[in-house]
Design a protein around this motif. Structure first.
Motif, PDB file in Angstrom:
ATOM      1  N   THR A 234      42.439  -0.839  26.613  1.00  0.00           N
ATOM      2  CA  THR A 234      41.086  -0.332  26.422  1.00  0.00           C
ATOM      3  C   THR A 234      40.780  -0.195  24.941  1.00  0.00           C
TER       4      THR A 234
ATOM      5  N   GLU B  52      40.733   0.520  17.390  1.00  0.00           N
ATOM      6  CA  GLU B  52      41.713   1.363  18.074  1.00  0.00           C
ATOM      7  C   GLU B  52      41.767   0.991  19.555  1.00  0.00           C
TER       8      GLU B  52
ATOM      9  N   LYS C  91      48.867   4.204  21.957  1.00  0.00           N
ATOM     10  CA  LYS C  91      47.661   4.054  21.148  1.00  0.00           C
ATOM     11  C   LYS C  91      48.042   3.342  19.855  1.00  0.00           C
TER      12      LYS C  91
ATOM     13  N   GLY D 273      34.577   7.994  21.253  1.00  0.00           N
ATOM     14  CA  GLY D 273      35.667   8.383  22.145  1.00  0.00           C
ATOM     15  C   GLY D 273      35.596   7.730  23.510  1.00  0.00           C
ATOM     16  N   ASN D 274      34.678   6.797  23.705  1.00  0.00           N
ATOM     17  CA  ASN D 274      34.553   6.088  24.982  1.00  0.00           C
ATOM     18  C   ASN D 274      35.575   4.957  25.050  1.00  0.00           C
ATOM     19  N   ASN D 275      36.108   4.718  26.224  1.00  0.00           N
ATOM     20  CA  ASN D 275      37.073   3.640  26.418  1.00  0.00           C
ATOM     21  C   ASN D 275      36.438   2.533  27.247  1.00  0.00           C
TER      22      ASN D 275
ATOM     23  N   VAL E  12      38.867   1.905  22.133  1.00  0.00           N
ATOM     24  CA  VAL E  12      38.343   3.255  21.919  1.00  0.00           C
ATOM     25  C   VAL E  12      37.273   3.154  20.843  1.00  0.00           C
ATOM     26  N   ASP E  13      36.045   3.501  21.190  1.00  0.00           N
ATOM     27  CA  ASP E  13      34.976   3.401  20.188  1.00  0.00           C
ATOM     28  C   ASP E  13      34.844   4.707  19.407  1.00  0.00           C
TER      29      ASP E  13
END
Length: 162
Positions: free
Chosen positions: A42, A15, A78, A48-50, A44-45
């Protein structure tokens, strides 16, 4: 900066979020192919970290992006995609090829946090879509002598009038 993409597997989808920059097109063996420029991409892991993985990337302007309607500069988009490795041409004494990384097969495309109604895009008329891109970026294409063609613009304007 795309080295972060190198570490992601191409066998799975990831993502991403990117800012819309502008539209464009490239020449293909079957005519022009519409493209979209995304900036500040970015990853997205799962937590929820970018993590920034690219300062910009050109992607094919696929149906998923077109279904969002007319995009505005800096819209956050997204999407899911696969990482792909390709050889990038670099001008020099000879046209050298160097490895680079990009994103392909975008899916689950959406605009982040913006629910305004957008003008529709010519999804089923490729000539009208190229005309839209040429009209939107006319100054660039004319000043850089990069293939501006009124016929495509007329196709777009004809599509608008339908």
């Amino acid at each position: 900066m795309r080295e972060e993409l190198k570490d992601l597997t191409s066998k799975s989808r990831h993502e991403f979020i990117g800012k819309f920059g502008r539209t464009g097109f490239k020449s293909g063996y079957k005519g022009y192919k519409p493209t979209i420029l995304l900036k500040e991409i970015t990853l997205v892991d799962n937590n929820g970290n970018n993590t920034i993985v690219a300062d910009h990337l050109w992607l094919n302007y696929t149906k998923g992006f077109l279904e969002l309607g007319e995009l505005e500069i800096d819209d956050l988009i997204k999407f899911n995609a696969r990482v792909n490795r390709y050889l990038k041409g670099v001008k020099g004494y000879r046209y050298a090829k160097v490895p680079d990384y990009g994103l392909s097969y975008p899916s689950k495309v959406s605009i982040v946090g913006n629910k305004t109604v957008r003008h529709p895009m010519p999804i089923k008329d490729p000539n009208a879509l190229i005309g839209y891109i040429m009209k939107k970026n006319k100054y660039f294409y004319v000043s850089e002598n990069r293939g501006y063609n009124e016929w495509y613009v007329n196709c777009y304007e004809g599509w608008l009038n339908k």
